[in-house]
Design a protein around this motif. Structure first.
Motif, PDB file in Angstrom:
ATOM      1  N   GLN A 102      11.530  -5.317   6.281  1.00 17.93           N
ATOM      2  CA  GLN A 102      10.386  -4.849   7.064  1.00 17.93           C
ATOM      3  C   GLN A 102      10.001  -3.425   6.655  1.00 17.93           C
ATOM      4  O   GLN A 102       8.817  -3.097   6.562  1.00 17.93           O
ATOM      5  N   ILE A 103      10.981  -2.603   6.387  1.00 18.24           N
ATOM      6  CA  ILE A 103      10.711  -1.240   5.921  1.00 18.24           C
ATOM      7  C   ILE A 103      10.030  -1.288   4.555  1.00 18.24           C
ATOM      8  O   ILE A 103       9.119  -0.501   4.291  1.00 18.24           O
ATOM      9  N   GLN A 104      10.437  -2.225   3.706  1.00 22.79           N
ATOM     10  CA  GLN A 104       9.789  -2.363   2.399  1.00 22.79           C
ATOM     11  C   GLN A 104       8.310  -2.718   2.558  1.00 22.79           C
ATOM     12  O   GLN A 104       7.458  -2.194   1.846  1.00 22.79           O
ATOM     13  N   LYS A 105       7.991  -3.589   3.499  1.00 20.62           N
ATOM     14  CA  LYS A 105       6.589  -3.939   3.740  1.00 20.62           C
ATOM     15  C   LYS A 105       5.816  -2.728   4.254  1.00 20.62           C
ATOM     16  O   LYS A 105       4.682  -2.480   3.843  1.00 20.62           O
ATOM     17  N   THR A 106       6.425  -1.963   5.130  1.00 21.07           N
ATOM     18  CA  THR A 106       5.794  -0.754   5.659  1.00 21.07           C
ATOM     19  C   THR A 106       5.613   0.278   4.549  1.00 21.07           C
ATOM     20  O   THR A 106       4.611   0.980   4.500  1.00 21.07           O
ATOM     21  N   ARG A 107       6.553   0.343   3.637  1.00 18.59           N
ATOM     22  CA  ARG A 107       6.472   1.273   2.510  1.00 18.59           C
ATOM     23  C   ARG A 107       5.247   0.980   1.655  1.00 18.59           C
ATOM     24  O   ARG A 107       4.559   1.891   1.199  1.00 18.59           O
ATOM     25  N   LYS A 108       4.934  -0.299   1.468  1.00 17.66           N
ATOM     26  CA  LYS A 108       3.756  -0.651   0.673  1.00 17.66           C
ATOM     27  C   LYS A 108       2.479  -0.170   1.351  1.00 17.66           C
ATOM     28  O   LYS A 108       1.567   0.323   0.699  1.00 17.66           O
ATOM     29  N   LEU A 109       2.414  -0.282   2.665  1.00 14.56           N
ATOM     30  CA  LEU A 109       1.260   0.218   3.410  1.00 14.56           C
ATOM     31  C   LEU A 109       1.174   1.737   3.281  1.00 14.56           C
ATOM     32  O   LEU A 109       0.095   2.295   3.041  1.00 14.56           O
ATOM     33  N   LEU A 110       2.296   2.412   3.416  1.00 12.18           N
ATOM     34  CA  LEU A 110       2.305   3.867   3.291  1.00 12.18           C
ATOM     35  C   LEU A 110       1.925   4.316   1.888  1.00 12.18           C
ATOM     36  O   LEU A 110       1.296   5.360   1.718  1.00 12.18           O
ATOM     37  N   GLN A 112       4.497  12.718   1.317  1.00 11.49           N
ATOM     38  CA  GLN A 112       4.788  11.300   1.544  1.00 11.49           C
ATOM     39  C   GLN A 112       5.105  10.599   0.230  1.00 11.49           C
ATOM     40  O   GLN A 112       5.994   9.755   0.172  1.00 11.49           O
TER      41      GLN A 112
END
Length: 129
Positions: free
Chosen positions: A22-30, A92
């Motif tokens: 889930q963090i990996q998916k959020t990382r792509k958004l960031l 970031q």
């Protein structure tokens, strides 16, 4: 207490892996937000500086009092916000780069540990239960 059966079926490792995914998916958004900050903030700063340095800028300030004041406040605000946005985008980006390195190390160690466990218990990947 009815949720205990639901959670007992999940191992700690599965929970951690789903959290990391889930963090990996959020990382792509960031990463998308960071790239937009690195592109759009300098563009906004450049456009604002161009408008301030334009030959008709001071004419507008002299000729149109209210509009000139509003324009100055708007351009200064755009420059300040865009500068902050640019700094945060750079920060970031470095944090995401660090996260990628740590994630790669995690995945490598996970694979090594899986291989070690499989080898020590003589398990094949086809024999998973």
């Amino acid at each position: 207490m009815e949720n205990t059966d639901e959670y007992s079926n999940h191992s700690v490792r599965d929970v951690i892996e789903s959290f990391v995914e889930q963090i990996q998916k959020t990382r792509k958004l960031l990463l998308g937000i960071t790239i937009s900050a690195l592109i759009l903030a300098p563009l906004a700063i450049g456009l604002s500086v161009y408008l301030v340095r334009h030959e008709h800028f001071f004419f507008i300030l002299d000729e149109y009092d209210e509009f000139g004041t509003f324009l100055v406040v708007l351009l200064v605000t755009i420059i300040i916000v865009s500068s902050i946005w640019l700094v945060l985008g750079i920060r970031q980006f470095t944090m995401l780069k660090s996260w990628n390195a740590r994630y790669s190390r995690y995945m490598k160690k996970k694979e090594q540990l899986d291989e070690k466990i499989s080898f020590s218990f003589e398990l094949d990947e086809d024999q998973e239960t």
